[in-house]
Design an enzyme around this catalytic site. Sequence first.
Site, PDB file in Angstrom:
ATOM      1  CG  PHE A  73      -0.648   2.654   2.085  1.00 41.99           C
ATOM      2  CD1 PHE A  73      -0.997   2.873   3.060  1.00 41.99           C
ATOM      3  CD2 PHE A  73      -1.502   3.829   1.037  1.00 41.99           C
ATOM      4  CE1 PHE A  73      -1.232   4.253   3.324  1.00 41.99           C
ATOM      5  CE2 PHE A  73      -1.427   4.964   1.415  1.00 41.99           C
ATOM      6  CZ  PHE A  73      -2.022   5.800   2.825  1.00 41.99           C
ATOM      7  CE1 TYR A 234      -4.329  -2.781 -18.107  1.00 35.52           C
ATOM      8  CE2 TYR A 234      -2.967  -2.418 -19.639  1.00 35.52           C
ATOM      9  CZ  TYR A 234      -3.105  -2.863 -18.086  1.00 35.52           C
ATOM     10  OH  TYR A 234      -2.313  -2.987 -17.182  1.00 35.52           O
TER      11      TYR A 234
HETATM   12  P1  NAD Z   1      -2.506  -5.362  -6.462  1.00 39.00           P
HETATM   13  O1  NAD Z   1      -3.246  -4.193  -5.615  1.00 39.00           O
HETATM   14  O2  NAD Z   1      -2.519  -6.762  -5.907  1.00 39.00           O
HETATM   15  O3  NAD Z   1      -0.907  -4.632  -5.371  1.00 39.00           O
HETATM   16  C1  NAD Z   1      -0.546  -3.830  -5.165  1.00 39.00           C
HETATM   17  C2  NAD Z   1       0.653  -3.360  -4.134  1.00 39.00           C
HETATM   18  O4  NAD Z   1       1.029  -1.883  -4.399  1.00 39.00           O
HETATM   19  C3  NAD Z   1      -0.055  -3.911  -2.766  1.00 39.00           C
HETATM   20  O5  NAD Z   1       0.835  -4.196  -1.909  1.00 39.00           O
HETATM   21  C4  NAD Z   1      -0.834  -2.073  -2.183  1.00 39.00           C
HETATM   22  O6  NAD Z   1      -0.744  -2.621  -0.472  1.00 39.00           O
HETATM   23  C5  NAD Z   1       0.429  -1.284  -2.768  1.00 39.00           C
HETATM   24  N1  NAD Z   1      -0.079  -0.254  -2.147  1.00 39.00           N
HETATM   25  C6  NAD Z   1      -0.589   0.555  -3.681  1.00 39.00           C
HETATM   26  N2  NAD Z   1      -0.884   1.657  -3.515  1.00 39.00           N
HETATM   27  C7  NAD Z   1       0.481   2.112  -2.294  1.00 39.00           C
HETATM   28  C8  NAD Z   1       0.647   3.518  -1.766  1.00 39.00           C
HETATM   29  N3  NAD Z   1       0.462   4.086  -2.358  1.00 39.00           N
HETATM   30  N4  NAD Z   1       1.816   2.538  -1.450  1.00 39.00           N
HETATM   31  C9  NAD Z   1       2.449   2.063  -1.037  1.00 39.00           C
HETATM   32  N5  NAD Z   1       2.285   1.032  -1.252  1.00 39.00           N
HETATM   33  C10 NAD Z   1       0.597   0.935  -2.412  1.00 39.00           C
HETATM   34  O7  NAD Z   1      -2.143  -5.410  -7.964  1.00 39.00           O
HETATM   35  P2  NAD Z   1      -1.242  -6.325  -8.790  1.00 39.00           P
HETATM   36  O8  NAD Z   1      -1.836  -6.869 -10.063  1.00 39.00           O
HETATM   37  O9  NAD Z   1      -0.008  -7.072  -8.329  1.00 39.00           O
HETATM   38  O10 NAD Z   1      -0.061  -4.865  -9.829  1.00 39.00           O
HETATM   39  C11 NAD Z   1       0.774  -4.816  -9.575  1.00 39.00           C
HETATM   40  C12 NAD Z   1       1.609  -4.375 -10.499  1.00 39.00           C
HETATM   41  O11 NAD Z   1       1.375  -5.743 -11.684  1.00 39.00           O
HETATM   42  C13 NAD Z   1       0.814  -3.364 -11.215  1.00 39.00           C
HETATM   43  O12 NAD Z   1       1.807  -2.307 -11.816  1.00 39.00           O
HETATM   44  C14 NAD Z   1       0.330  -4.145 -12.275  1.00 39.00           C
HETATM   45  O13 NAD Z   1      -0.605  -2.753 -14.157  1.00 39.00           O
HETATM   46  C15 NAD Z   1       1.300  -4.992 -13.170  1.00 39.00           C
HETATM   47  N6  NAD Z   1      -0.110  -6.372 -13.298  1.00 39.00           N
HETATM   48  C16 NAD Z   1      -0.853  -6.524 -13.193  1.00 39.00           C
HETATM   49  C17 NAD Z   1      -1.716  -7.846 -13.573  1.00 39.00           C
HETATM   50  C18 NAD Z   1      -2.685  -8.072 -13.366  1.00 39.00           C
HETATM   51  O14 NAD Z   1      -3.608  -9.038 -14.063  1.00 39.00           O
HETATM   52  N7  NAD Z   1      -3.056  -7.745 -11.730  1.00 39.00           N
HETATM   53  C19 NAD Z   1      -0.959  -8.079 -14.930  1.00 39.00           C
HETATM   54  C20 NAD Z   1       0.412  -7.676 -15.559  1.00 39.00           C
HETATM   55  C21 NAD Z   1       1.053  -6.746 -14.432  1.00 39.00           C
END
Ligand code: NAD
Length: 396
Positions: A73, A234
């Site tokens: 998105f 968290y």
């Molecule tokens: P990010 O914000 O970089 O990526 C989010 C993605 O989701 C993007 O591609 C965005 O376009 C998409 N998105 C958001 N809303 C949307 C919607 N309504 N429809 C379609 N696409 C949508 O996030 P991230 O940090 O890579 O997180 C991804 C996962 O990893 C999450 O579950 C997060 O909890 C987990 N995670 C993150 C971390 C961290 O430290 N960042 C650590 C461990 C796990």
Amino acid sequence: MIIEPRMRGFICLTAHPDGCAQNVKNQIEYVKSKGAINGPKKVLVIGASTGFGLASRIAAAYGSDAATIGVFFEKAPSEGKTASPGWYNSAAFEKEAHAAGLYAKSINGDAFSKEIKAKTIELIKADLGQVDLVIYSLASPVRKHPDTEVLHRSTLKPIGETYTNKTVDFHTGNVSEVSIEPATEEDIANTVAVMGGEDWAMWIDALKAENLLAEGATTVAYSYIGPALTEPVYRKGTIGRAKDDLEATAFTIGDKLKDINGKAYVSVNKALVTQASSAIPVIPLYISLLYKVMKAEGIHEGTIEQIQRLYADRLFTGNPVPVDEKGRIRIDDWEMREDVQAKVAELWEQATTETLPAIGDLAGYRSDFLSLFGFEIDKVDYQKEANEVVAIEGLV
Ligand code: NAD
Ligand code: NA
């Protein structure tokens, strides 16, 4: 146009197309440098444009020559405004992938909706037939429920009591105390609705109903645990309840996939600077100390190093996938090492506005944050007019 970072609070309003493209190229080069993975061939990544999802797409495409469909998105560029970073990342990825002869198409829209699921199903049917890996990597503050049309908003709050701890404004370096009021029952339910497992299960149900999951297909969603230090906000807070729900959903999905020998996993990933994690109080201070310690130990990783390791050392080794006592894959193993956590806890006590520049990696935090938007990337000439990118080649 010369593009510079324009900050408002914790967000950056601009993104640099050449910097985003260079980021993607660097990730591609990293995956290639690690050699081939005996991995998936047809991959759907939900949340494919930034962070762990983008890395998952790149690691599949360049690790095992996978055809990829990415759902995200993101905002296209418009009059006087740059696109969002994920839009430029996806444009760059598709251009590179197509030049390398790899199938890559994208769908830009709300993954929580029935329309986007239907569109994705049509695309898989038309082009790939089936997929053998589905990565679920959404991070969103809101979800409009597809059945009730209720708009749920997630929160980042402790449960039960007010939580007070140190935090840092990573732009100014100012360390201060922050207090967060506890969540209501409604906050908890809303956060679980947005970031819990329901939508992941809906995707898998929809794909399976159309016979689009190949024999032996795998699906993976991402979670986080972190140290005792951040637990109140968290893992034992509202977002933690959503992660509990997501992790439980891996088992219900796993049961549904038994007839096709499919597997559903949650992978617990390392704390990293992303747009989502920068918005959580306390976490940026933790990350800046963690980076300092992990870099000193030579065990620091970014999203691409994490996901390359997830594929090469956990998921696609040809052996059973190693999991913890709760069935989770752990690639946060280096973050959670006892010596690393003991050092971070010690530094936490010492952290003040005055000490942080020396004891924490504030500079690394800032630079990682800016690089999410394509700024401060080596090899990019920011004095030059940015290349205009007006289309994502494989956008459906
Ligand atoms: P990010 O914000 O970089 O990526 C989010 C993605 O989701 C993007 O591609 C965005 O376009 C998409 N998105 C958001 N809303 C949307 C919607 N309504 N429809 C379609 N696409 C949508 O996030 P991230 O940090 O890579 O997180 C991804 C996962 O990893 C999450 O579950 C997060 O909890 C987990 N995670 C993150 C971390 C961290 O430290 N960042 C650590 C461990 C796990
Ligand atoms: Na992602």
